[in-house]
Design a protein around this motif. Structure first.
Motif, short mmCIF file in Angstrom:
data_model
loop_
_atom_site.label_atom_id
_atom_site.label_comp_id
_atom_site.label_asym_id
_atom_site.label_seq_id
_atom_site.Cartn_x
_atom_site.Cartn_y
_atom_site.Cartn_z
N ARG A 152 65.17 -12.41 -19.71
CA ARG A 152 65.04 -13.84 -19.99
C ARG A 152 64.99 -14.14 -21.48
O ARG A 152 65.50 -15.17 -21.93
CB ARG A 152 63.76 -14.37 -19.32
N LEU A 153 64.36 -13.23 -22.24
CA LEU A 153 64.25 -13.40 -23.69
C LEU A 153 64.85 -12.17 -24.37
O LEU A 153 64.14 -11.17 -24.60
CB LEU A 153 62.79 -13.58 -24.10
N PRO A 154 66.12 -12.16 -24.65
CA PRO A 154 66.75 -10.96 -25.25
C PRO A 154 66.17 -10.59 -26.61
O PRO A 154 66.30 -9.45 -27.04
CB PRO A 154 68.23 -11.36 -25.36
N GLU A 155 65.54 -11.54 -27.30
CA GLU A 155 64.97 -11.20 -28.61
C GLU A 155 63.83 -10.20 -28.51
O GLU A 155 63.48 -9.54 -29.50
CB GLU A 155 64.47 -12.48 -29.30
N LEU A 156 63.22 -10.07 -27.32
CA LEU A 156 62.06 -9.19 -27.14
C LEU A 156 62.44 -7.83 -26.59
O LEU A 156 61.58 -7.11 -26.06
CB LEU A 156 61.04 -9.85 -26.21
N ALA A 157 63.72 -7.46 -26.69
CA ALA A 157 64.11 -6.13 -26.23
C ALA A 157 63.53 -5.04 -27.11
O ALA A 157 63.31 -3.92 -26.65
CB ALA A 157 65.64 -6.03 -26.19
N ASP A 158 63.27 -5.34 -28.38
CA ASP A 158 62.65 -4.38 -29.28
C ASP A 158 61.15 -4.34 -29.02
O ASP A 158 60.48 -5.38 -29.09
CB ASP A 158 62.92 -4.79 -30.73
N PRO A 159 60.55 -3.18 -28.71
CA PRO A 159 59.10 -3.13 -28.44
C PRO A 159 58.26 -3.58 -29.62
O PRO A 159 57.21 -4.20 -29.43
CB PRO A 159 58.86 -1.65 -28.11
N GLU A 160 58.72 -3.29 -30.84
CA GLU A 160 57.93 -3.72 -32.00
C GLU A 160 57.93 -5.24 -32.13
O GLU A 160 56.91 -5.85 -32.43
CB GLU A 160 58.51 -3.08 -33.26
N THR A 161 59.08 -5.86 -31.89
CA THR A 161 59.15 -7.32 -31.90
C THR A 161 58.30 -7.91 -30.79
O THR A 161 57.62 -8.93 -30.99
CB THR A 161 60.61 -7.78 -31.75
N LEU A 162 58.32 -7.28 -29.62
CA LEU A 162 57.49 -7.75 -28.51
C LEU A 162 56.01 -7.68 -28.87
O LEU A 162 55.24 -8.60 -28.55
CB LEU A 162 57.78 -6.90 -27.27
N LEU A 205 57.74 -17.35 -23.26
CA LEU A 205 57.13 -16.02 -23.16
C LEU A 205 55.94 -16.04 -22.21
O LEU A 205 55.77 -15.13 -21.39
CB LEU A 205 56.70 -15.54 -24.54
N MET A 206 55.11 -17.07 -22.30
CA MET A 206 53.95 -17.16 -21.41
C MET A 206 54.38 -17.34 -19.96
O MET A 206 53.81 -16.72 -19.05
CB MET A 206 53.05 -18.31 -21.85
N ASP A 207 55.40 -18.16 -19.72
CA ASP A 207 55.90 -18.34 -18.35
C ASP A 207 56.44 -17.02 -17.79
O ASP A 207 56.21 -16.69 -16.61
CB ASP A 207 56.99 -19.41 -18.32
N THR A 208 57.13 -16.27 -18.62
CA THR A 208 57.67 -14.99 -18.16
C THR A 208 56.56 -14.00 -17.87
O THR A 208 56.62 -13.24 -16.90
CB THR A 208 58.64 -14.42 -19.20
N LEU A 209 55.53 -14.00 -18.70
CA LEU A 209 54.40 -13.09 -18.47
C LEU A 209 53.69 -13.43 -17.16
O LEU A 209 53.32 -12.53 -16.39
CB LEU A 209 53.42 -13.17 -19.63
N LEU A 210 53.50 -14.72 -16.90
CA LEU A 210 52.77 -15.11 -15.70
C LEU A 210 53.57 -14.86 -14.43
O LEU A 210 52.99 -14.79 -13.34
CB LEU A 210 52.37 -16.59 -15.79
N LYS A 211 54.89 -14.74 -14.55
CA LYS A 211 55.71 -14.44 -13.37
C LYS A 211 55.71 -12.95 -13.02
O LYS A 211 56.15 -12.58 -11.93
CB LYS A 211 57.14 -14.91 -13.61
#
Length: 430
Positions: A313-323, A260-266
């Protein structure tokens, strides 16, 4: 047909009565909802209508105040510490408002909130994401209780207005720092991925706020002012020139948090900032757009693209509440602690003194250099010496050689004639 899950709001006068009966000031209620005191004033006077996520949270808070009033019966010997009306009258009004809300909503069950995947265009700014109520969220494990928002449960005071006006500037600054700094350090960590840079950015933002304290103290949202300055300091492109920035810091220990951190930094800095403000902090789209200095449509597009990149990249975070809760957990796993407010304030004062003395020294040096230049500069114009030129028509010099006959005759004639003038001084032999 799906019915709305939003709670009906009482009339504006009833909203104010519920707040005053609970001994809450506008500032305290605004801190719980996540808005400014002027917004609460507009809701209570009827000049503005609560909408979106903030409106739902405001309605739930008023509903909880009504529940607390029903569960706590008034006492005859109770002393009124903050409400403007007696306790029995306030309790009766809360029961009446509660009965009206029950009659309006009925006993129907609330349908689940519609989840926004963020892949399509968002047309209504305040309804792009419908977060679950605070009491429905699953509690975090031990050690994950720190959230990203600047919220704190405050206790009612006897005269809050007099207490606020009686605070000294350093006390008000310390209160603002203690209220905002812990959450800001975690937010800037999500923006940069660097722990030390997050602490430095927050401290620098508060040092600037202390230097401009009259301006910050009069601002309608001091916490938002400091947050915007901390984000600017954290996302400054000049950090990449620092030697410390060339060495990466240890990543989070968890594999999912590391991804998640790598995706955020990209993500681009503007997309990352919009995502943290909306899905992490919980601001509305208008507030997010205003803080990122963009239009609401641009903020919606940035949010949609950022969510799409995360979900790819992370399909589990498609839900905004989960994100939202994954961002909270990612920021809470790191033990990021800000410095003491007195240390930050004194550090800002030392920095201001240093740069003030440096500016004075530079000014004195500039004045001295100017005076020396004026003293040693020429007072009149001196034309420059021209470069040498070749003279035409003059015969070249001739080297000495044997005399001709005419020259010999002229020499003999000159020697025979008497010399006119003083006698020559000739050396005499000894």
């Amino acid at each position: 047909m799906t019915q709305s899950s939003a709670l009906p709001l009482p009339p504006p006068k009833e909203r104010r009565r519920l707040r005053e009966a609970a001994s809450l000031t506008r500032a305290q209620l605004a801190s719980r909802v996540g808005v400014t005191s002027e917004t609460v004033r507009g809701w209570e006077t009827g000049r503005a209508t609560p909408r979106g996520r903030k409106g739902e949270k405001y309605a739930r808070l008023l509903d909880s105040l009504g529940d607390e009033a029903e569960m706590t019966p008034p006492q005859d010997g109770a002393v009124d510490t903050g409400a403007t009306e007696p306790a029995p009258r306030a309790a009766v009004s809360r029961r009446t408002a509660r009965a009206r809300r029950k009659a309006a909503t009925g006993d129907r069950k609330r349908p689940p909130a519609v989840k926004d995947r963020g892949r399509g265009p968002v047309t209504v700014p305040d309804h792009t994401r419908t977060p679950a109520p605070d009491h429905d969220r699953t509690p975090l494990p031990h050690g994950h209780h720190v959230i990203l928002t600047e919220r704190r449960r405050t206790t009612p005071s006897r005269r809050p207005d007099d207490a606020i006006t009686a605070l000294a500037p350093d006390q008000a600054f310390d209160a603002l720092y203690a209220f905002c700094a812990p959450a800001l350090v975690r937010q800037t960590y999500l923006l940069t991925g660097r722990r030390e840079l997050a602490r430095e950015s927050v401290e620098r933002a508060f040092q600037i706020a202390w230097q401009r304290w009259p301006e910050v103290a009069r601002d309608r949202d001091p916490a938002g002012w400091v947050r915007a300055m901390a984000y600017e300091c954290a996302l400054s492109p000049w950090h990449r020139l620092r030697p410390r920035h060339r060495h990466p810091e240890p990543p989070p220990p968890d594999t999912f948090d590391r991804a998640l951190m790598d995706t955020l930094l990209k993500l681009p800095p503007s997309y990352r900032r919009t995502l943290v403000l909306y899905d992490g902090v919980g601001l509305g789209l208008p507030e997010t757009a205003a803080e990122t200095e963009a239009s609401t449509r641009a903020a919606v597009n940035r949010l949609a693209h950022a969510r799409e990149a995360l979900a790819e990249r992370l399909p589990e975070l498609a839900d905004p509440e989960t994100l939202h809760w994954r961002l909270v957990e990612l920021a809470s796993t790191e033990r990021l602690r800000a410095a003491k407010p007195a240390v930050v304030r004194k550090g800002g004062e030392r920095r201001a003194r240093f740069w003030t003395r440096a500016a004075i020294a530079f000014t004195v040096a500039l004045i001295g250099t100017t005076a020396l230049t004026v003293r040693t500069a020429p007072t009149h114009y001196e034309p420059p010496v021209p470069a040498g030129e070749t003279v035409q028509g003059v015969p070249p010099p001739v080297a000495p050689g044997p005399l001709s006959e005419s020259e010999q005759e002229l020499r003999a004639k000159l020697r025979k004639e008497e010399q006119k003038g003083p006698d020559r001084l000739l050396p005499q032999p000894r």
